[in-house]
Design a protein around this motif. Structure first.
Motif, PDB file in Angstrom:
ATOM      1  N   MET A  92       0.845  -1.192   0.000  1.00 23.45           N
ATOM      2  CA  MET A  92       0.000   0.000   0.000  1.00 23.45           C
ATOM      3  C   MET A  92       0.881   1.243   0.000  1.00 23.45           C
ATOM      4  SD  MET A  92      -3.168  -0.783   0.001  1.00 23.45           S
ATOM      5  CE  MET A  92      -3.097  -2.306  -0.927  1.00 23.45           C
ATOM      6  N   LEU A  93       0.620   2.149  -0.921  1.00 21.59           N
ATOM      7  CA  LEU A  93       1.347   3.408  -0.897  1.00 21.59           C
ATOM      8  C   LEU A  93       0.931   4.194   0.341  1.00 21.59           C
ATOM      9  CD1 LEU A  93       1.113   4.575  -4.616  1.00 21.59           C
ATOM     10  CD2 LEU A  93       2.696   2.974  -3.574  1.00 21.59           C
ATOM     11  N   ARG A  94       1.805   5.082   0.784  1.00 18.43           N
ATOM     12  CA  ARG A  94       1.499   5.877   1.979  1.00 18.43           C
ATOM     13  C   ARG A  94       0.549   7.004   1.591  1.00 18.43           C
ATOM     14  NH1 ARG A  94       6.063   3.279   2.996  1.00 18.43           N
ATOM     15  NH2 ARG A  94       6.939   3.170   5.100  1.00 18.43           N
ATOM     16  N   ARG A  95      -0.628   6.591   1.183  1.00 15.79           N
ATOM     17  CA  ARG A  95      -1.647   7.537   0.720  1.00 15.79           C
ATOM     18  C   ARG A  95      -3.014   6.995   1.107  1.00 15.79           C
ATOM     19  NH1 ARG A  95       0.564   9.038  -5.323  1.00 15.79           N
ATOM     20  NH2 ARG A  95       2.753   8.986  -4.751  1.00 15.79           N
ATOM     21  N   SER A  96      -4.026   7.750   0.776  1.00 17.21           N
ATOM     22  CA  SER A  96      -5.382   7.299   1.063  1.00 17.21           C
ATOM     23  C   SER A  96      -5.751   6.147   0.131  1.00 17.21           C
ATOM     24  CB  SER A  96      -6.363   8.448   0.878  1.00 17.21           C
ATOM     25  OG  SER A  96      -6.427   8.803  -0.480  1.00 17.21           O
ATOM     26  N   ARG A 148      -7.448  -2.744  -7.056  1.00 20.55           N
ATOM     27  CA  ARG A 148      -6.488  -1.838  -7.692  1.00 20.55           C
ATOM     28  C   ARG A 148      -5.899  -2.505  -8.936  1.00 20.55           C
ATOM     29  NH1 ARG A 148      -1.500  -0.071  -4.017  1.00 20.55           N
ATOM     30  NH2 ARG A 148      -1.051  -2.290  -4.289  1.00 20.55           N
ATOM     31  N   PHE A 168      -3.429   6.532  -8.275  1.00 21.49           N
ATOM     32  CA  PHE A 168      -2.043   6.406  -8.740  1.00 21.49           C
ATOM     33  C   PHE A 168      -1.919   5.282  -9.771  1.00 21.49           C
ATOM     34  CE2 PHE A 168       2.162   4.419  -8.375  1.00 21.49           C
ATOM     35  CZ  PHE A 168       2.965   5.498  -8.698  1.00 21.49           C
ATOM     36  N   ALA A 169      -2.508   4.126  -9.439  1.00 19.15           N
ATOM     37  CA  ALA A 169      -2.401   2.976 -10.353  1.00 19.15           C
ATOM     38  C   ALA A 169      -3.004   3.313 -11.714  1.00 19.15           C
ATOM     39  CB  ALA A 169      -3.099   1.766  -9.743  1.00 19.15           C
ATOM     40  N   VAL A 190      -0.881   5.874 -13.705  1.00 16.90           N
ATOM     41  CA  VAL A 190       0.298   5.228 -14.297  1.00 16.90           C
ATOM     42  C   VAL A 190      -0.080   4.519 -15.592  1.00 16.90           C
ATOM     43  CG1 VAL A 190       1.875   3.276 -13.970  1.00 16.90           C
ATOM     44  CG2 VAL A 190       1.607   4.962 -12.163  1.00 16.90           C
ATOM     45  N   ARG A 191      -1.301   3.957 -15.609  1.00 16.73           N
ATOM     46  CA  ARG A 191      -1.766   3.265 -16.810  1.00 16.73           C
ATOM     47  C   ARG A 191      -2.258   4.229 -17.890  1.00 16.73           C
ATOM     48  NH1 ARG A 191      -1.754  -2.519 -16.814  1.00 16.73           N
ATOM     49  NH2 ARG A 191      -0.376  -2.977 -15.081  1.00 16.73           N
ATOM     50  N   CYS A 251      -6.973  -1.695 -13.370  1.00 18.02           N
ATOM     51  CA  CYS A 251      -6.076  -1.481 -14.518  1.00 18.02           C
ATOM     52  C   CYS A 251      -6.510  -2.295 -15.725  1.00 18.02           C
ATOM     53  CB  CYS A 251      -4.635  -1.847 -14.118  1.00 18.02           C
ATOM     54  SG  CYS A 251      -3.981  -0.816 -12.806  1.00 18.02           S
TER      55      CYS A 251
END
Lengths: 235, 264
Positions: free
Chosen positions: B104-108, B163, B115-116, B119-120, B167
């Motif tokens: 898990m990214l340090r985000r909500s 998540r 983010f995922a 990126v796509r 994608c």
């Protein structure tokens, strides 16, 4: 002992009088230090992130150099910047010697390796956690660096704080390249050194107290931000 | 596996044609690390539109195999092909992976999904609808603005699965997605996998749970000492294992292959 408390009382009185010379010195100190730290962060954060996140050629060498430069002697930096900026130096025509800009340059050189080396460590640890997820998602190099810097932002505040601590307490380099000229390049640390040598201990102590209070306030603010981030699980 | 899991009806699984085309194949795959051959001349074929289960003892090389197929590791020898052609960037972008311990990214929660998708290369307008759908599917709508790292293990794994699915992958790798989850959390993750299957996503999943393999899987590949020693329909392999390694593992026995120094 009595002398100490007497000097302390006079120093506090000087601060409370809000002397314009004193304010000017404090303002210049903050301007030079904060500008140097900001420039060091602009250079050091991405540099540290790239070295921390990617297996670039010469990575070990860069790491060794950054770590070694963390302990740069300020007077040596001051001397080198002096030689560069002096009339016969390569940057002489810019006429920056004995200006706040020269002091900012010297402090930036001192602080950038600290910011870069500590950022490298923070980002390397975080990247170890994220690497497979990033690779799976197909995150590009620039996005990777930006994401790592963003997610490590609270830890990087502490890195910037370390840089601030180094810059604000620095005296040797700024004395050489700034010249400690009254109302031009006189900052807190150089004034403390000068006034102490002249025996004007009240002003020196007053500035020392201000320096300590400033350092305490900046540390407390950063720690408060970081503590709230820890509570929110962003660290 | 608990009764709750066994008795819960799963969403219908699409019926693949008997001879689905091969989506991913590996031939003569080898991977060396630390002077040891961990994947040894391995062959495998993953058929399109099906759920392939990979089973085997700890240390057999299952997770390595998944990482090699997904392109996270480079094989020492052999080749991995995507629809018969060498794996390229486009093929990798058609895949997603969920790890045993969700990253898990340090985000909500919301920012992890955003983010995922960014990126796509999804536009902001398209992102929002997918994010909303993913949150609803994972039953995390109420937690959208909470830091992802404060979620429970089950919630984090659900977020990791949606998540990956947001994608829009053709192939989803799952490395023990329900390991260390309680039955109801495991059920929720299995529901998401079944939903992905219903959408036609090819799934390759590692599990140690034969009951889960029966519930979700169609093909089973049994890995032992870095080789696929047995492949076939899940039911057939679990009920009538042909290889000695699979038999021993299913019986809960130690198995030492000829020439092997330590049991696996």
């Amino acid at each position: 002992m009595g002398d100490f408390w007497g000097t302390m009382a006079e120093a506090i009185s000087l601060i409370l009088q809000w002397d314009t010379d004193l304010i000017g010195i404090i303002a210049l100190s903050l301007r030079v230090t904060l500008t140097a730290v900001a420039i060091a962060c602009v250079i050091g954060l991405p540099l540290g992130a790239v070295v921390g996140a990617f297996r670039i050629p010469g990575r070990t060498l860069v790491t060794v150099v950054l770590n070694a430069l963390m302990g740069l002697p300020p007077v040596v930096v001051g001397l080198i910047v002096y030689l560069m900026l002096s009339a016969s130096g390569p940057l002489g025509p810019l006429q920056l010697l004995y200006t706040p800009t020269a002091m900012i340059i010297a402090q930036t050189i001192l602080v950038t390796p600290i910011v870069a080396a500590l950022t490298k460590q923070v980002v390397e640890d975080l990247h170890g956690e994220y690497a497979e997820q990033f690779a799976s998602l197909g995150v590009g190099r620039i996005d990777r660096v930006l994401a790592l810097l963003w997610d490590a932002r609270y830890s990087l505040l502490t890195v910037a704080l370390a840089g601030f601590g180094r810059a604000v307490a620095e005296v040797g380099a700024v004395l050489i390249v700034g010249g400690n000229i009254n109302h031009v390049t006189r900052v807190m640390t150089t004034t403390i050194a000068l006034e102490t040598s002249k025996g004007n201990l009240q002003l020196a102590l007053a500035l020392g107290i201000v320096l300590l209070v400033l350092a305490f306030c900046v540390n407390a603010a950063v720690m408060a931000v970081r503590a709230s981030a820890v509570r929110a699980a962003y660290v | 596996m608990c009764e709750a899991l066994r008795d819960t009806p799963m969403p219908p699984t699409p019926v693949a044609a008997p001879a689905s085309p091969v989506l991913v194949s590996a031939a003569g795959l080898c991977f060396d690390a630390g002077g040891k051959r961990l994947i040894d001349d391995l062959d495998i074929r993953i058929r399109e539109g099906r759920c392939s289960v990979i089973m085997g003892a700890n240390g057999a090389g299952k997770s390595l195999l998944l990482r090699l197929m997904h392109g996270l590791l480079t094989p020492s020898a052999g080749e991995i092909r995507w629809r018969g052609r060498p794996m390229d960037r486009a093929a990798r972008r058609a895949q997603a992976m969920v790890f045993q311990r969700p990253v898990m990214l340090r985000r909500s929660v919301l920012a992890n999904l955003r983010f995922a998708l960014s990126v796509r290369g999804l536009r902001a307008g398209d992102r929002d609808s997918r994010i909303f759908e993913a949150l609803r599917r994972a039953r995390l709508e109420d937690m959208a603005h909470r830091p992802a790292r404060v979620l429970s293990g089950g919630e984090q794994q659900r977020l990791a699965v949606v998540r990956a699915l947001a994608c829009d992958p053709e192939l989803l790798f799952l490395d023990e997605p329900t390991a260390s989850l309680d039955p109801s959390s495991a059920q929720a993750v299995e529901d998401l996998i079944a939903h992905a299957r219903a959408r036609g996503v090819t799934v390759v999943m590692i599990t140690h749970d034969p009951a889960q393999a029966r519930r979700l899987g169609e093909d089973l590949h049994f890995v032992h000492s870095g080789q696929v020693v047995e492949s076939g329909p899940v039911q057939a392999v679990l009920d009538h294992p042909r290889s000695e390694a699979a038999q021993a593992w299913l019986d809960g026995r130690l198995f030492v292959a000829p020439g092997q120094s330590t049991p696996t």
